[in-house]
Design a protein around this motif. Structure first.
Motif, PDB file in Angstrom:
ATOM      1  N   LEU A   1       0.839  -1.196   0.000  1.00  0.00           N
ATOM      2  CA  LEU A   1       0.000   0.000   0.000  1.00  0.00           C
ATOM      3  C   LEU A   1       0.878   1.251   0.000  1.00  0.00           C
ATOM      4  N   ALA A   2       1.924   1.249   0.824  1.00  0.00           N
ATOM      5  CA  ALA A   2       2.852   2.384   0.860  1.00  0.00           C
ATOM      6  C   ALA A   2       3.504   2.562  -0.516  1.00  0.00           C
ATOM      7  N   ARG A   3       3.853   1.467  -1.151  1.00  0.00           N
ATOM      8  CA  ARG A   3       4.454   1.511  -2.482  1.00  0.00           C
ATOM      9  C   ARG A   3       3.492   2.142  -3.488  1.00  0.00           C
ATOM     10  N   ARG A   4       2.240   1.722  -3.476  1.00  0.00           N
ATOM     11  CA  ARG A   4       1.245   2.279  -4.400  1.00  0.00           C
ATOM     12  C   ARG A   4       1.061   3.786  -4.177  1.00  0.00           C
ATOM     13  N   GLU A   5       0.975   4.174  -2.925  1.00  0.00           N
ATOM     14  CA  GLU A   5       0.785   5.595  -2.616  1.00  0.00           C
ATOM     15  C   GLU A   5       1.996   6.422  -3.051  1.00  0.00           C
ATOM     16  N   LEU A   6       3.192   5.892  -2.825  1.00  0.00           N
ATOM     17  CA  LEU A   6       4.402   6.595  -3.249  1.00  0.00           C
ATOM     18  C   LEU A   6       4.427   6.735  -4.767  1.00  0.00           C
ATOM     19  N   HIS A   7       4.120   5.676  -5.481  1.00  0.00           N
ATOM     20  CA  HIS A   7       4.127   5.737  -6.942  1.00  0.00           C
ATOM     21  C   HIS A   7       3.045   6.681  -7.472  1.00  0.00           C
ATOM     22  N   ARG A   8       1.921   6.758  -6.795  1.00  0.00           N
ATOM     23  CA  ARG A   8       0.868   7.699  -7.182  1.00  0.00           C
ATOM     24  C   ARG A   8       1.374   9.136  -7.041  1.00  0.00           C
ATOM     25  N   LEU A   9       2.089   9.400  -5.949  1.00  0.00           N
ATOM     26  CA  LEU A   9       2.654  10.737  -5.745  1.00  0.00           C
ATOM     27  C   LEU A   9       3.699  11.064  -6.797  1.00  0.00           C
ATOM     28  N   LEU A  10       4.522  10.084  -7.140  1.00  0.00           N
ATOM     29  CA  LEU A  10       5.570  10.317  -8.132  1.00  0.00           C
ATOM     30  C   LEU A  10       4.994  10.597  -9.515  1.00  0.00           C
ATOM     31  N   GLU A  11       3.837  10.026  -9.823  1.00  0.00           N
ATOM     32  CA  GLU A  11       3.180  10.345 -11.091  1.00  0.00           C
ATOM     33  C   GLU A  11       2.745  11.808 -11.125  1.00  0.00           C
ATOM     34  N   GLU A  12       2.336  12.333  -9.989  1.00  0.00           N
ATOM     35  CA  GLU A  12       1.890  13.725  -9.903  1.00  0.00           C
ATOM     36  C   GLU A  12       3.055  14.706  -9.902  1.00  0.00           C
ATOM     37  N   ALA A  13       4.164  14.333  -9.265  1.00  0.00           N
ATOM     38  CA  ALA A  13       5.282  15.265  -9.079  1.00  0.00           C
ATOM     39  C   ALA A  13       6.614  14.571  -9.296  1.00  0.00           C
ATOM     40  N   SER A  14       6.848  14.133 -10.517  1.00  0.00           N
ATOM     41  CA  SER A  14       8.096  13.416 -10.811  1.00  0.00           C
ATOM     42  C   SER A  14       9.316  14.332 -10.721  1.00  0.00           C
ATOM     43  N   HIS A  15       9.127  15.639 -10.784  1.00  0.00           N
ATOM     44  CA  HIS A  15      10.210  16.613 -10.708  1.00  0.00           C
ATOM     45  C   HIS A  15      10.695  16.853  -9.275  1.00  0.00           C
ATOM     46  N   LEU A  16       9.908  16.486  -8.302  1.00  0.00           N
ATOM     47  CA  LEU A  16      10.188  16.813  -6.909  1.00  0.00           C
ATOM     48  C   LEU A  16      11.267  15.889  -6.331  1.00  0.00           C
ATOM     49  N   PRO A  17      12.333  16.459  -5.756  1.00  0.00           N
ATOM     50  CA  PRO A  17      13.325  15.597  -5.100  1.00  0.00           C
ATOM     51  C   PRO A  17      12.659  14.774  -3.999  1.00  0.00           C
ATOM     52  N   LEU A  18      13.061  13.514  -3.895  1.00  0.00           N
ATOM     53  CA  LEU A  18      12.410  12.570  -2.986  1.00  0.00           C
ATOM     54  C   LEU A  18      13.429  11.915  -2.074  1.00  0.00           C
TER      55      LEU A  18
END
Length: 176
Positions: free
Chosen positions: A142-159
């Motif tokens: 679930l954490a993985r899915r949520e993280l990947h969802r965020l990365l789709e929205e803001a792939s430019h953001l340092p993580l």
């Protein structure tokens, strides 16, 4: 007693990791840096009173409920630890001011209903820290899915992915 000592070590490691992010942000966005020909970069130290305008940077701290986001922010802002924390029903903030730089740590709660609002905070963030409870095997996907969802929205953001409460880091590669 041993559990409290382990908790203290885990929070200490998390604070050290987040401190590294703050150090990187500070070095990247610090105004007043000047290039010295002999010594590389040198910081131009000025008293805070002569710098009335701060350079604002926001670090967005996200993760599932119970991952330890509030404890990490509490430890960074007060330099103390606590044994338990109530769930965040909204958001928590802390500010760090240092020589012309104002860093805002913004945590948005990780419960199911609050996760839908996460993407609204991405546009103002400069860095995203995603906190994972590394002992919660059942919710790792679930954490993985949520993280990947965020990365789709803001792939430019340092993580930065912060493995909290960890015993070992072998699970980390399951997130990627």
């Amino acid at each position: 007693m041993a559990a409290l000592r382990n908790l203290s070590m885990v929070i200490g490691a998390a604070v050290a990791a987040l401190g590294s992010v703050l150090f990187i942000a500070w070095n990247r966005y610090m105004p007043g840096r000047r290039r010295s020909r002999r010594a590389g970069y040198q910081l131009d130290y000025r008293p805070l009173c002569s710098q009335p305008n701060y350079l604002d940077r926001q670090i967005l701290v996200l993760g599932l409920d119970g991952a330890g986001k509030s404890s990490i922010i509490h430890a960074l802002s007060t330099n103390t630890t606590r044994s338990s924390s109530a769930p965040t029903h909204g958001f928590n903030t802390a500010q760090i001011l240092s020589q012309g730089l104002k860093i805002e740590l913004l945590e948005v709660g990780g419960s199911q209903n609050l996760r839908t609002y996460w993407n609204q905070y991405l546009k103002n963030a400069h860095i995203m820290v995603f906190v994972v409870d590394s002992t919660d095997d059942k919710r790792l996907q679930l954490a993985r899915r949520e993280l990947h969802r965020l990365l789709e929205e803001a792939s430019h953001l340092p993580l930065m992915v912060l493995a909290n409460k960890q015993v070992n880091i072998g699970w980390f590669f399951a997130l990627l």
